[in-house]
Design a protein around this motif. Structure first.
Motif, PDB file in Angstrom:
ATOM      1  N   GLU A 130      -7.429  -2.922   3.837  1.00 44.76           N
ATOM      2  CA  GLU A 130      -7.130  -3.818   2.722  1.00 44.76           C
ATOM      3  C   GLU A 130      -7.635  -3.220   1.407  1.00 44.76           C
ATOM      4  N   ARG A 131      -8.797  -2.571   1.449  1.00 49.19           N
ATOM      5  CA  ARG A 131      -9.321  -1.948   0.224  1.00 49.19           C
ATOM      6  C   ARG A 131      -8.464  -0.763  -0.209  1.00 49.19           C
ATOM      7  N   ASN A 132      -8.080   0.074   0.768  1.00 49.29           N
ATOM      8  CA  ASN A 132      -7.257   1.237   0.432  1.00 49.29           C
ATOM      9  C   ASN A 132      -5.852   0.826  -0.006  1.00 49.29           C
ATOM     10  N   LEU A 133      -5.329  -0.247   0.583  1.00 47.92           N
ATOM     11  CA  LEU A 133      -4.025  -0.743   0.155  1.00 47.92           C
ATOM     12  C   LEU A 133      -4.079  -1.232  -1.283  1.00 47.92           C
ATOM     13  N   ALA A 134      -5.103  -1.995  -1.617  1.00 45.11           N
ATOM     14  CA  ALA A 134      -5.250  -2.487  -2.991  1.00 45.11           C
ATOM     15  C   ALA A 134      -5.453  -1.323  -3.961  1.00 45.11           C
ATOM     16  N   ARG A 157      -2.587   7.182  -1.548  1.00 49.61           N
ATOM     17  CA  ARG A 157      -1.624   6.779  -0.521  1.00 49.61           C
ATOM     18  C   ARG A 157      -2.048   7.289   0.851  1.00 49.61           C
ATOM     19  N   GLN A 158      -2.532   8.521   0.913  1.00 45.86           N
ATOM     20  CA  GLN A 158      -2.965   9.080   2.186  1.00 45.86           C
ATOM     21  C   GLN A 158      -4.161   8.317   2.750  1.00 45.86           C
ATOM     22  N   GLN A 159      -5.071   7.949   1.899  1.00 48.47           N
ATOM     23  CA  GLN A 159      -6.225   7.154   2.336  1.00 48.47           C
ATOM     24  C   GLN A 159      -5.775   5.797   2.887  1.00 48.47           C
ATOM     25  N   MET A 160      -4.784   5.201   2.256  1.00 47.42           N
ATOM     26  CA  MET A 160      -4.267   3.927   2.730  1.00 47.42           C
ATOM     27  C   MET A 160      -3.589   4.093   4.085  1.00 47.42           C
ATOM     28  N   VAL A 161      -2.820   5.180   4.268  1.00 48.13           N
ATOM     29  CA  VAL A 161      -2.141   5.429   5.542  1.00 48.13           C
ATOM     30  C   VAL A 161      -3.157   5.660   6.664  1.00 48.13           C
TER      31      VAL A 161
END
Length: 234
Positions: A130-134, A157-161
């Motif tokens: 949730e943090r990486n998506l935000a 984006r890579q961190q979120m994935v």
């Protein structure tokens, strides 16, 4: 004169004979047994010879070999169903029960710990995603405004994935009532320890030989301290 004397003598003899018979009659009594009548049960005794046969004969034999610690009955003693007859040595089986009980407690603790760790990891993975998506959405807005480079956006984006992949891996183990592999292993060890403990308790109970029904001890071969084999009559 002679006739008178003879008549007197005859009279005297008759009188004497009559008095003698009267005396004898008064002395002789009939032989009659006298018994006092009492109220009592009438008894009759019949002596017969024969042989008694038991309704059932049950041999008592151990399921496990070992030394006998106690013989609780004597030959000819009357026993009730379930009464203890023979007790084998229980020291080794008691140690096994204590060891398995400790293993059971350890398995229970490890299962609880694994479950707690998994829950914590899941919450952490969910929070990271949730943090990486935000953060990615924020970077995307900044990149559209020209505030950051395309490379910075790709990094976010890579961190979120990566965070989404970690969360999905944990979610797959809990979907449809699934159990995480690590937790399932600990729970299997817990169940195994429980079965082992129950089996040992049953083995301990089997080493205490009890009367299967009420009866009389008609055979006794066992003595305290002797070693018996499996199936050996006691």
């Amino acid at each position: 004169m002679v006739a008178v004397v003879f008549a007197g003598a005859l009279f005297f003899w008759k009188a004497h004979e009559k008095s003698g018979n009267t005396a004898k009659a008064s002395v002789i009594k009939p032989l009659v047994a006298v018994e006092t009548v009492r109220r009592q049960d009438m008894r009759s005794r019949i002596v017969l010879s024969g042989q008694t046969v038991a309704v059932a004969q049950m041999d008592i034999a151990p399921k496990y070999k070992g030394h006998i610690a106690q013989v609780a009955v004597e030959l000819g003693q009357t026993v009730t169903a379930g009464q203890v007859l023979v007790v084998q040595d229980l020291q080794d089986i008691d140690l096994d029960i204590a060891q398995t009980s400790a293993a059971l407690r350890q398995a229970r603790a490890e299962a609880a710990e694994t479950k707690a760790v998994f829950a914590a990891d899941y919450q952490k993975a969910k929070a990271d995603y949730e943090r990486n998506l935000a953060n990615y959405q924020r970077y995307e807005s900044l990149q559209l405004a020209g505030a950051i480079s395309r490379e910075a956006l790709d990094t976010a984006r890579q961190q979120m994935v990566n965070a989404k992949a970690a969360l999905d891996a944990l979610q797959e183990q809990t979907m449809a009532g699934g159990v995480p592999a690590a937790l399932e292993s600990k729970q299997a060890a817990l169940v195994k320890a429980q079965y082992n403990l129950e089996a040992l308790k049953q083995q301990r109970e089997d080493r205490i030989l009890r009367a299967p029904r009420a009866g009389i001890i008609g055979y006794r071969q066992a003595e305290a301290g002797t070693f018996v084999q499996v199936g050996q009559n006691c």
